[in-house]
Write a protein that holds these residues in place. Structure first.
Motif, short mmCIF file in Angstrom:
data_model
loop_
_atom_site.label_atom_id
_atom_site.label_comp_id
_atom_site.label_asym_id
_atom_site.label_seq_id
_atom_site.Cartn_x
_atom_site.Cartn_y
_atom_site.Cartn_z
N GLY A 460 0.81 -1.21 0.00
CA GLY A 460 0.00 0.00 0.00
C GLY A 460 0.84 1.26 0.00
O GLY A 460 0.58 2.20 -0.77
N ILE A 461 1.87 1.28 0.84
CA ILE A 461 2.73 2.46 0.91
C ILE A 461 3.58 2.60 -0.35
O ILE A 461 3.69 3.70 -0.93
N ALA A 462 4.16 1.49 -0.81
CA ALA A 462 5.04 1.55 -1.98
C ALA A 462 4.28 1.98 -3.23
O ALA A 462 4.75 2.82 -4.01
N THR A 463 3.10 1.42 -3.46
CA THR A 463 2.34 1.76 -4.67
C THR A 463 1.76 3.17 -4.60
O THR A 463 1.64 3.85 -5.63
N SER A 464 1.41 3.61 -3.40
CA SER A 464 0.93 5.00 -3.28
C SER A 464 2.03 5.97 -3.68
O SER A 464 1.80 6.94 -4.43
N LEU A 465 3.23 5.73 -3.16
CA LEU A 465 4.35 6.59 -3.54
C LEU A 465 4.67 6.44 -5.02
O LEU A 465 5.04 7.43 -5.69
N ALA A 466 4.52 5.21 -5.56
CA ALA A 466 4.82 4.99 -6.98
C ALA A 466 3.86 5.77 -7.88
O ALA A 466 4.25 6.28 -8.94
N ILE A 467 2.59 5.88 -7.47
CA ILE A 467 1.63 6.65 -8.25
C ILE A 467 2.06 8.13 -8.31
O ILE A 467 2.06 8.76 -9.37
N VAL A 468 2.46 8.65 -7.15
CA VAL A 468 2.85 10.06 -7.08
C VAL A 468 4.13 10.31 -7.86
O VAL A 468 4.19 11.19 -8.74
N VAL A 469 5.17 9.53 -7.55
CA VAL A 469 6.47 9.75 -8.21
C VAL A 469 6.38 9.41 -9.69
O VAL A 469 6.97 10.10 -10.54
N GLY A 470 5.65 8.35 -10.01
CA GLY A 470 5.51 7.97 -11.42
C GLY A 470 4.86 9.05 -12.26
O GLY A 470 5.28 9.30 -13.39
N GLU A 471 3.85 9.70 -11.70
CA GLU A 471 3.21 10.79 -12.44
C GLU A 471 4.11 12.00 -12.56
O GLU A 471 4.05 12.75 -13.55
N LEU A 472 4.96 12.24 -11.56
CA LEU A 472 5.91 13.35 -11.67
C LEU A 472 6.90 13.11 -12.80
O LEU A 472 7.32 14.04 -13.49
N ILE A 473 7.27 11.85 -12.98
CA ILE A 473 8.22 11.52 -14.05
C ILE A 473 7.53 11.57 -15.41
O ILE A 473 8.05 12.15 -16.38
N SER A 474 6.35 10.92 -15.49
CA SER A 474 5.61 10.90 -16.76
C SER A 474 4.13 10.68 -16.47
O SER A 474 3.74 9.58 -16.09
N PRO A 475 3.31 11.70 -16.67
CA PRO A 475 1.87 11.54 -16.43
C PRO A 475 1.23 10.47 -17.30
O PRO A 475 0.19 9.92 -16.94
N ALA A 476 1.86 10.15 -18.43
CA ALA A 476 1.28 9.16 -19.35
C ALA A 476 1.77 7.75 -19.07
O ALA A 476 1.14 6.78 -19.49
N ARG A 477 2.92 7.58 -18.38
CA ARG A 477 3.49 6.24 -18.20
C ARG A 477 3.72 5.91 -16.72
O ARG A 477 4.54 5.07 -16.39
N TRP A 478 2.98 6.52 -15.81
CA TRP A 478 3.18 6.31 -14.38
C TRP A 478 2.93 4.86 -13.97
O TRP A 478 3.46 4.39 -12.95
#
Length: 819
Positions: A460-478
């Motif tokens: 839960g914690i890892a994927t929540s952070l992954a959603i946030v950081v992934g969108e910062l890197i690429s909103p289309a490929r998070w």
């Protein structure tokens, strides 16, 4: 080995073709990975064709085709039920969570925040329900993947009917192909597994031969240990197929074998085949263990003896090569026996001579076991295959539902079960000093969260952070970051496992990017070639998924490169972005595993050791009960197989601690502990095999006290492991060296001597030799348990020497004692 496979190869009965067949049989035992990859790829192709027709009719985008194809792949990979009936049920049930998650995801599409929160909850739930076994692992994946894919496609309620159709087509394709059409008769699968068993035995004999020809060498000894582990894995696969038949309604016996009443024609129950395989495996392990001990003691072997032993093992290697004609194999087995008969016939010696004789005895045992068991089993399977029509007719009352019952049907209860008379309970009531149930102590001691609950929180914690950081890197490929953060927790038990899995995915993805670029250059926009290579890469990813996460990530990334090329969106920047997102997701998963409710690799390893010791105790108790004529819930061979599975878990959980990055003393300590646990497993299995011939209810007077002392020593070892006294804790909080009051582990040599003396006075020679063999196995189990206990509490460990003089009779009769 190179010498044998090179210059001697032309002179041996093996050819390069038979050697290649042998290696191929060993690479994929029973062709199980090939079958899975082939059926999964075919399911994906079928789903793609069916959804393409629907897409053409309805005008939907190509994404609905991809949705069905992905579900076809997941429903193949996630369902690992070994029994056909259960696999059908699980595959069918996957439709429910898949349709539900797709529905929820599409309905929440307009509210991105709520959608992401529910997505995290779905992933946490998918991890939490893994505690309930293989079916719930599959159902969890069936909920995760559709939710994610609908989120990725940004599909709304208007596309929901086509998404539901994709669920039915994708999972339905798998159900039809894997559960109805491409099911295999159990005798065909067992036949291939037997070939794999021969191939793994062949590899083990080659390693032994190299050691005998070259002399000492730690590297050679390690390769022997690895060959032993692979042989044991194959035996477990054979046993699984025998217990959980996939065939429609096969009889529970092989036709045409001699019956127990002496008739020339009768039936041999499948548990008989299991006994044959176990006998052959134990004989092969005796060969490996005896050779290893000879090298470890640095024994000087006379040249003529070394050459005789090498000739015997060389003949075994030739006989076990896949494709060797049976007549030639029989001649080679006889050659193996004759090569070592002079060593076997030497007067019972000690030290060097005794260890040489053990190798010679083992050569004879392997030859006998392989010729009289596995060859006969293969012969019966061939007969069944030639006459499948008549042999496959089920006897009344033996339909498909009975073939899928648990393994207890192969080992029916003798007379009455434990609920009527429980010897263990009787012993506890009679002996107030018997230790309390260690499992209850564990329950009182362990008040923390379970492994899967911890992992659910971590996910839960890892994927929540992954959603946030992934969108910062690429909103289309998070989503690549989220998938990486989620997948690194699959099949792991500690933070070390998560670290290894995350690193493998990053490395595999990076390599896949390079491969994808090269494939893009090769196809050059050719649609047909792109599609062919796409499914080839999918096949390779599925074929290698159980071997390496790195290879899975490698080929899946190559698939994405080809897919982007097909839809006209290929770019190097996109592939590099995948590496970046995967690295971020994997890193966040590893970070969560290390910082949030971490499960240390040492803790997971210790838990596996405790479970293995529990298995040793259960196997020891079950075997002794059977020898003394007491009833039991399970056959000793079934208990031994469960112990095999527990020891396999020990080996898996030891890997992070044996990694080169670990401290050298830790690696050596873990490696030593694993070897001792494997030794306990070996002697328990030998003891279980002896129960087929050793029966003596009158022996209880001396055997029971000896067994009880050994059991107490195993419980002492269990407490040492449970309380954290492992290779990682020595010198850090453990009891001082020699503190025997805290952990009462006292050798049972005197009690075993009494039991052995009692056995020596038994009646017929055959019974006496069998009982002496039981005493010898009991002695070895005690020596290993006491030695490891003392080592873990600070004392130096010394490998047990040959049995005491009282066991000389057993040693002299070793060549005839069942193993």
């Amino acid at each position: 080995m190179s010498e044998f496979c090179g210059d001697d190869l032309a002179a041996s009965p093996m050819t390069w073709w038979s050697e290649l067949r042998t290696r191929m049989a060993a690479i994929d035992p029973g062709r199980t990975r090939l079958h899975l990859a082939s059926v999964a790829t075919a399911s994906m192709i079928l789903a793609a064709v069916l959804m393409s027709v629907l897409r053409t009719v309805t005008g939907q985008p190509v994404t609905v085709v991809l949705f069905a194809v992905v579900l076809a792949m997941i429903s193949n990979l996630a369902v690992n039920e070994p029994v056909l009936a259960r696999r059908r049920v699980t595959t069918a049930l996957m439709v429910l969570p898949a349709a539900a998650s797709a529905t929820v995801s599409s309905l929440l599409e307009s509210n991105r925040v709520v959608t992401d929160i529910v997505f995290v909850l779905v992933m946490m739930g998918a991890v939490a329900i893994r505690r309930w076994g293989a079916r719930f692992i599959a159902l969890g994946m069936a909920a995760f993947m559709p939710y994610f894919f609908v989120l990725f496609l940004k599909a709304g309620p208007s596309e929901l009917p086509f998404l539901i159709a994709g669920v039915g087509v994708g999972i339905g394709s798998t159900f039809v192909l894997r559960c109805l059409i491409f099911t295999e008769p159990v005798d065909r699968v067992v036949d291939r597994l037997l070939r794999a068993f021969e191939a793994r035995l062949h590899a083990l004999t080659l390693e032994v031969l190299e050691v005998l020809e070259a002399g000492h060498g730690e590297r050679d000894l390690e390769e022997i240990a690895q060959a032993q582990a692979r042989l044991n894995e194959t035996v477990l696969l054979v046993a699984d197929r025998l217990d959980e038949a996939e065939d429609g309604p096969p009889p529970r016996s092989l036709p045409g074998a001699p019956g127990g009443d002496g008739a020339e024609e009768g039936t041999v129950a499948l548990e008989g085949l299991r006994q044959w395989i176990v006998d052959s495996e134990l004989a092969a392990e005796r060969l490996a263990v005896s050779t290893r001990r000879l090298v470890e003691h640095h024994d000087p072997i006379p040249p003529q003896h070394r050459e005789a032993l090498a000739e015997g093992v060389r003949a075994l290697a030739a006989a076990t090569s896949v494709g060797t004609p049976r007549a030639m194999a029989a001649s080679l087995y006889e050659s193996a026996r004759s090569s070592v008969h002079r060593i076997v016939d030497l007067p019972g010696g000690t030290d060097v001579i005794a260890r040489e004789q053990r190798i010679a005895f083992a050569v004879v045992r392997v030859a006998d076991a392989m010729q009289t068991t596995v060859e006969q089993a293969q012969c019966r399977i061939d007969e069944r295959r030639r006459d499948r029509g008549s042999a496959a007719e089920p006897a009344p009352g033996h339909g498909r539902h009975e073939a899928d019952t648990p393994a207890q049907e192969a080992f029916p209860a003798r007379d009455h079960g434990r609920h009527e008379a429980d010897p263990a309970a009787d012993r506890s009531a009679a002996d107030p000093a018997t230790p309390d149930d260690p499992r209850e102590a564990d329950a009182d001691r362990d008040t923390g969260l379970t492994l899967h609950t911890r992992q659910a929180v971590q996910v839960g914690i890892a994927t929540s952070l992954a959603i946030v950081v992934g969108e910062l890197i690429s909103p289309a490929r998070w989503y690549w970051a989220v998938i990486a953060a989620f997948v690194v927790f699959a099949g792991t038990s500690s933070r070390g496992d998560v670290l290894s899995r995350g690193w493998e995915r990053v490395v595999g993805t990076a390599g896949g990017v390079v491969a994808g670029m090269l494939l893009a250059l090769v196809v050059g926009g050719n649609l047909v070639l792109s599609l062919v290579l796409l499914f080839v890469c999918v096949f390779l990813a599925l074929y290698l998924v159980k071997i390496s996460q790195a290879m899975m990530a490698f080929w899946i990334t190559a698939v994405l490169a080809l897919l982007y090329g097909v839809i006209g969106q290929f770019s190097v920047e996109t592939l590099l972005l995948r590496v970046e997102e995967t690295a971020v997701g994997g890193a966040l998963g590893m970070l969560a595993a290390f910082l949030v409710l971490p499960t240390r690799s040492r803790t997971a390893f210790g838990d596996a050791l405790v479970e293995a010791v529990d298995g040793v105790v259960a196997g020891l108790t079950g075997s002794v009960d059977r020898i003394l004529g007491r009833p039991g819930d399970k056959h000793p061979l079934e208990l031994a197989r469960e112990l095999d599975a527990a020891v396999s878990t020990v080996r898996i959980r030891a890997r992070p601690l044996e990694h080169p990055v670990a401290r050298r003393p830790l690696r050596r300590g873990v490696h030593h502990t694993v070897r001792i646990i494997a030794g306990l497993d070996y002697y328990v299995r030998m003891l279980a095999s002896l129960t087929e011939t050793a029966r003596s209810p009158d022996w209880a007077g001396t055997l029971d006290p000896a067994t009880e002392r050994v059991r107490q020593n195993l419980e002492g070892l269990r407490r040492i492991l449970r309380d954290g006294y492992g290779p990682s804790r020595r010198g850090r909080g453990g009891p001082p060296a020699g503190d025997t009051d805290a952990f009462p582990v006292v050798s049972a040599e005197d009690l075993i001597d009494a039991a052995e003396a009692d056995a020596s006075a038994a009646g017929p020679s055959r019974d006496r030799l069998a009982l002496l063999g039981v005493a010898r196995m009991l002695r070895r189990i005690d020596q290993l348990a006491v030695g490891l206990s003392r080592d873990l509490t600070g004392r130096s460990w010394v490998e047990p020497g040959p049995p005491a003089p009282a066991g000389a009779g057993a040693r002299q009769g070793e060549s005839r004692t069942p193993s």
